[in-house]
Design a protein around this motif. Structure first.
Motif, mmCIF file in Angstrom:
data_model
loop_
_atom_site.group_PDB
_atom_site.id
_atom_site.type_symbol
_atom_site.label_atom_id
_atom_site.label_comp_id
_atom_site.label_asym_id
_atom_site.label_seq_id
_atom_site.Cartn_x
_atom_site.Cartn_y
_atom_site.Cartn_z
ATOM 1 N N ASN A 112 35.132 31.661 44.467
ATOM 2 C CA ASN A 112 34.802 32.781 43.585
ATOM 3 C C ASN A 112 33.578 33.498 44.137
ATOM 4 O OD1 ASN A 112 33.520 30.164 42.329
ATOM 5 N ND2 ASN A 112 32.197 31.848 41.719
ATOM 6 N N ILE B 181 28.422 34.689 40.461
ATOM 7 C CA ILE B 181 28.404 35.244 39.109
ATOM 8 C C ILE B 181 26.969 35.626 38.769
ATOM 9 C CG2 ILE B 181 28.799 34.764 36.667
ATOM 10 C CD1 ILE B 181 31.035 32.800 37.617
ATOM 11 N N SER C 195 25.352 38.131 35.882
ATOM 12 C CA SER C 195 25.601 39.020 34.760
ATOM 13 C C SER C 195 24.449 38.901 33.780
ATOM 14 C CB SER C 195 26.919 38.638 34.084
ATOM 15 O OG SER C 195 27.289 39.596 33.122
ATOM 16 N N SER D 240 28.811 40.616 38.713
ATOM 17 C CA SER D 240 30.085 39.911 38.614
ATOM 18 C C SER D 240 30.021 39.041 37.372
ATOM 19 C CB SER D 240 30.352 39.044 39.842
ATOM 20 O OG SER D 240 31.581 38.351 39.670
ATOM 21 N N ALA D 241 30.838 39.359 36.379
ATOM 22 C CA ALA D 241 30.822 38.622 35.115
ATOM 23 C C ALA D 241 31.583 37.309 35.211
ATOM 24 C CB ALA D 241 31.408 39.483 33.999
ATOM 25 N N ASP D 242 32.630 37.263 36.055
ATOM 26 C CA ASP D 242 33.501 36.085 36.059
ATOM 27 C C ASP D 242 33.755 35.488 37.443
ATOM 28 O OD1 ASP D 242 35.108 38.014 37.185
ATOM 29 O OD2 ASP D 242 36.581 38.021 35.563
#
Length: 103
Positions: free
Chosen positions: A20, A23, A25, A74-76
């Motif tokens: 990923n 993250i 945020s 990037s929230a997720d």
């Protein structure tokens, strides 16, 4: 433009290693050292040194007219947005002002 491509390259390496994107945020201003994105990319050694807007002065807020910095969100971890201010109309296909890129 080259700085943004460099950041995107480091993010591609990061997602290949971790599965990923980092993250962070809400949106953060990239300071090259202690912000969420810089800390993760540097600790994972996906980038040797964080790039800065050539006019970066160590201050400012994402989206402000007189701020020259790179902003990341990037929230997720599935996607991200990098925003930056383009100072000139000399880049083909882009006009001066805030720009954003995604994977």
């Amino acid at each position: 433009e080259q700085d943004i491509k460099s950041l995107q390259g480091a993010l591609n390496l990061y997602i290949n290693q971790k599965g990923n994107f980092p993250i962070c945020s809400p949106e953060i201003a990239v300071d090259g050292n202690t912000d969420c994105l810089s800390a993760l990319l540097l600790s994972e050694e996906t980038i040797k040194a964080m790039p800065f807007d050539p006019k970066y002065k160590g201050t400012g807020s994402c989206g402000d007219a007189n701020s020259f910095l790179y902003c990341y969100h990037s929230a997720d971890g599935a996607s991200y947005t990098i925003r930056y201010q383009l100072e000139t109309n000399s880049v083909q296909g882009k006009s001066a002002g805030w720009q954003s890129v995604n994977p």
